[in-house]
Design a protein around this motif. Sequence first.
Motif, mmCIF file in Angstrom:
data_model
loop_
_atom_site.group_PDB
_atom_site.id
_atom_site.type_symbol
_atom_site.label_atom_id
_atom_site.label_comp_id
_atom_site.label_asym_id
_atom_site.label_seq_id
_atom_site.Cartn_x
_atom_site.Cartn_y
_atom_site.Cartn_z
ATOM 1 N N ILE A 1 -2.575 8.868 2.483
ATOM 2 C CA ILE A 1 -2.247 8.690 3.913
ATOM 3 C C ILE A 1 -3.372 7.911 4.603
ATOM 4 O O ILE A 1 -3.127 7.004 5.392
ATOM 5 C CB ILE A 1 -2.002 10.058 4.586
ATOM 6 N N GLN A 2 -4.611 8.258 4.251
ATOM 7 C CA GLN A 2 -5.767 7.556 4.842
ATOM 8 C C GLN A 2 -5.745 6.075 4.471
ATOM 9 O O GLN A 2 -6.014 5.206 5.299
ATOM 10 C CB GLN A 2 -7.082 8.185 4.359
ATOM 11 N N LEU A 3 -5.392 5.819 3.202
ATOM 12 C CA LEU A 3 -5.350 4.430 2.725
ATOM 13 C C LEU A 3 -4.296 3.638 3.488
ATOM 14 O O LEU A 3 -4.555 2.533 3.982
ATOM 15 C CB LEU A 3 -5.044 4.408 1.218
ATOM 16 N N VAL A 4 -3.114 4.232 3.610
ATOM 17 C CA VAL A 4 -2.024 3.544 4.316
ATOM 18 C C VAL A 4 -2.407 3.300 5.772
ATOM 19 O O VAL A 4 -2.196 2.211 6.315
ATOM 20 C CB VAL A 4 -0.712 4.366 4.215
ATOM 21 N N ARG A 5 -3.035 4.308 6.396
ATOM 22 C CA ARG A 5 -3.456 4.142 7.802
ATOM 23 C C ARG A 5 -4.507 3.043 7.921
ATOM 24 O O ARG A 5 -4.509 2.264 8.868
ATOM 25 C CB ARG A 5 -4.011 5.460 8.345
ATOM 26 N N GLY A 6 -5.425 3.035 6.950
ATOM 27 C CA GLY A 6 -6.475 2.008 6.960
ATOM 28 C C GLY A 6 -5.888 0.616 6.864
ATOM 29 O O GLY A 6 -6.267 -0.283 7.618
ATOM 30 N N ALA B 1 0.835 -1.198 0.000
ATOM 31 C CA ALA B 1 0.000 0.000 0.000
ATOM 32 C C ALA B 1 0.875 1.255 0.000
ATOM 33 O O ALA B 1 0.621 2.205 -0.763
ATOM 34 C CB ALA B 1 -0.921 -0.013 1.214
ATOM 35 N N GLN B 2 1.913 1.248 0.840
ATOM 36 C CA GLN B 2 2.805 2.408 0.920
ATOM 37 C C GLN B 2 3.523 2.633 -0.412
ATOM 38 O O GLN B 2 3.592 3.758 -0.913
ATOM 39 C CB GLN B 2 3.834 2.209 2.033
ATOM 40 N N ALA B 3 4.017 1.532 -1.000
ATOM 41 C CA ALA B 3 4.753 1.653 -2.259
ATOM 42 C C ALA B 3 3.836 2.160 -3.367
ATOM 43 O O ALA B 3 4.225 3.009 -4.176
ATOM 44 C CB ALA B 3 5.359 0.309 -2.640
ATOM 45 N N LEU B 4 2.609 1.638 -3.378
ATOM 46 C CA LEU B 4 1.647 2.035 -4.405
ATOM 47 C C LEU B 4 1.336 3.526 -4.295
ATOM 48 O O LEU B 4 1.373 4.269 -5.285
ATOM 49 C CB LEU B 4 0.366 1.214 -4.237
ATOM 50 N N VAL B 5 1.064 3.962 -3.067
ATOM 51 C CA VAL B 5 0.728 5.376 -2.842
ATOM 52 C C VAL B 5 1.907 6.274 -3.226
ATOM 53 O O VAL B 5 1.750 7.249 -3.968
ATOM 54 C CB VAL B 5 0.322 5.603 -1.366
ATOM 55 N N LEU B 6 3.094 5.910 -2.760
ATOM 56 C CA LEU B 6 4.274 6.728 -3.052
ATOM 57 C C LEU B 6 4.583 6.736 -4.543
ATOM 58 O O LEU B 6 4.906 7.774 -5.114
ATOM 59 C CB LEU B 6 5.476 6.194 -2.272
ATOM 60 N N GLY B 7 4.476 5.545 -5.152
ATOM 61 C CA GLY B 7 4.766 5.427 -6.585
ATOM 62 C C GLY B 7 3.853 6.318 -7.396
ATOM 63 O O GLY B 7 4.309 7.069 -8.265
ATOM 64 N N LEU B 8 2.557 6.262 -7.097
ATOM 65 C CA LEU B 8 1.597 7.090 -7.838
ATOM 66 C C LEU B 8 1.826 8.576 -7.561
ATOM 67 O O LEU B 8 1.686 9.414 -8.444
ATOM 68 C CB LEU B 8 0.156 6.682 -7.468
ATOM 69 N N TRP B 9 2.202 8.876 -6.350
ATOM 70 C CA TRP B 9 2.466 10.263 -5.978
ATOM 71 C C TRP B 9 3.675 10.800 -6.748
ATOM 72 O O TRP B 9 3.656 11.910 -7.267
ATOM 73 C CB TRP B 9 2.702 10.357 -4.467
#
Lengths: 53, 570
Positions: free
Chosen positions: B299-304, B260-268
């Motif tokens: 951030i919400q996704l990663v926290r979830g 999840a973290q990698a996906l969020v960071l990658g897209l960002w």
Amino acid sequence: MDRRSLLLISALGLAISASAAVSFYRYVIVQNFEIFIEVAEPGAEGGAAENEL
Amino acid sequence: MNPLDYIARDALSCQWDQASFFLFSENVFSPLIYYSHLFPAVAGLLLTLIIWSQKKRSLINNVFALLALLFSIWSLMDLMLWATERPEIIMFVWSSLIYFEVLIYACALYLSYLFFYERDAPFRLKAIVVALMLPAILLAPSSLNLVGFDYTNCDREAIEGPLWHYYTYGVELLFAGWIMILAVMRRREVADVHRKNQIIVFGTGVLLFLGTFSWGNIVGSLSEDWALAQYGLFGMPLFLTFVVFLMVRYQAFNVKLIGAQALVLGLWILLLSLLFLQSIDSARPVIVISLALFAVFGIQLVRGVEREITQRVHIEELATNLAAANARLRELDRQKTEFVSIASHQLRSPLTAMTGYSSLMLEGAFGELTSELREPAMRIFESGKTMAVAIDDFLNVTRIEQGKMVYTYEDFILHTLIKQAIAEMQLIAERKNIALVYESKMAGMPIHADKGKVKQIITNLIDNAIKYTKEGSVKIAIGLSADGMASVTISDTGIGLSHEDTIKLFQKFSRADNANEISVKGTGLGLFIALEMARAQGGDITVSSPGRGKGTTFVFTIPVQGSPKSGGVV
């Protein structure tokens, strides 16, 4: 990971470091490498003769 | 003149730009080069940082992080070759690329082995891989690696030697082939379809990554068109996509959070990098808003995901604790059963002496007893008998729970057995003025069962019927049940049962709520034992009652052996 594997990987790391140090000395410190320069004929496209400096 | 001085002077005529930090210059003619290098490099670095910042890291996660790190460094070094104008830096960096290339392939092979086999690779395999890498590493500073620097027509390239063209690319292709063979072999070995799919997805992902990377480098190297090579860098995002898919679809790597973290960071990062493209000036405000929104939702996704994982870990811990507690309870139950068995056996021997001697005293074996002594002797005898029954009940329960109850099957006539049981219970019934009525329509019915156990069941049911009946009668009838089994029906005119009582009556230590009304002593084990014994022989016991005070009917069924014969009323 077992002890033998760790030793093997350490030896590999050492070999890479030593090799990189030699490369750095050769290419950056003493700049000992060949340069190939093609001298273009005036008015011609592309070069014909190849000189080595 | 020093060749480098010559180049330095001549570089002005070549219009080479001076690079800042070896990475940024006008020599990089296309923004696509920055995009193709910086995106995977930064994504790989972040992935490495994320994995290495986790508290629990497995070997496969470490190797995965190392692969991402090596690829990031390779990308940055390759970008330096595009940007810098200094030949000595180009030569050194180009010669050093060989370490990272062979390491990337070796890491991919090791990672594949760890993923396919879910255990560390054997030392022999590691030694072979290192031995194959060594020539490329040790000969890296030699002219076999780089023949020289090509300054032709203001080019800024190293000329690769046979070490690159023949050995390194050969080893790389060998490692890629090795991964393919491992994937095929392992897929055949495993039986689980889920696992087979994981191997296919991972194998395809890693081979596409290496294939794209190799294609870019080999084609670039052999054709000397390095613009082609940059497309090889897109292999890493491709591989990351497969890995994320594995994490989400198959829970592989057990690092959903990392995914999840990698996906969020990658897209960002992908969104951020769009800002630097000059051709999309008008879209910049939209991208900035998207970045801000994605940062919040990301951030919400990663926290979830983090919360979900924490809860899952908590549930897993609870399940583990519960399993341990269950195991402990089973052990305690086993110890309790063993204790009861030993204690019962120890009590039985002195009890036999007590009842035996009191019986002899009552029979006058030690001389005629006075009326004062007869009463206590009778009490000792009867209490001893009651206690012996209770101990037998405990021992039977122990045997049933340990699965040690032995059944000796034989052929016998049920009618005869019931008559014996009634004869034994007759005296007790007479004392309470209760009539025992026996009706048999199947007098000659042969049964193949444990005769002693069947008698014990019938005796227990008749005994219960007498105990819980104040006045009236106990009727015993033999017949055939609807499913063709022999049935013994014992009905009384006793205290009856409520519906709730009938449900729990066959449980251990269970007695009817109104049992105390008539001061009946008992362990509450008799019916439990009787039911277990009946079921063990293929039979059953059922109970029914119209309600409290309206009597009870027990039906004991047991399989018939041979053809039943009709009989008369006794």
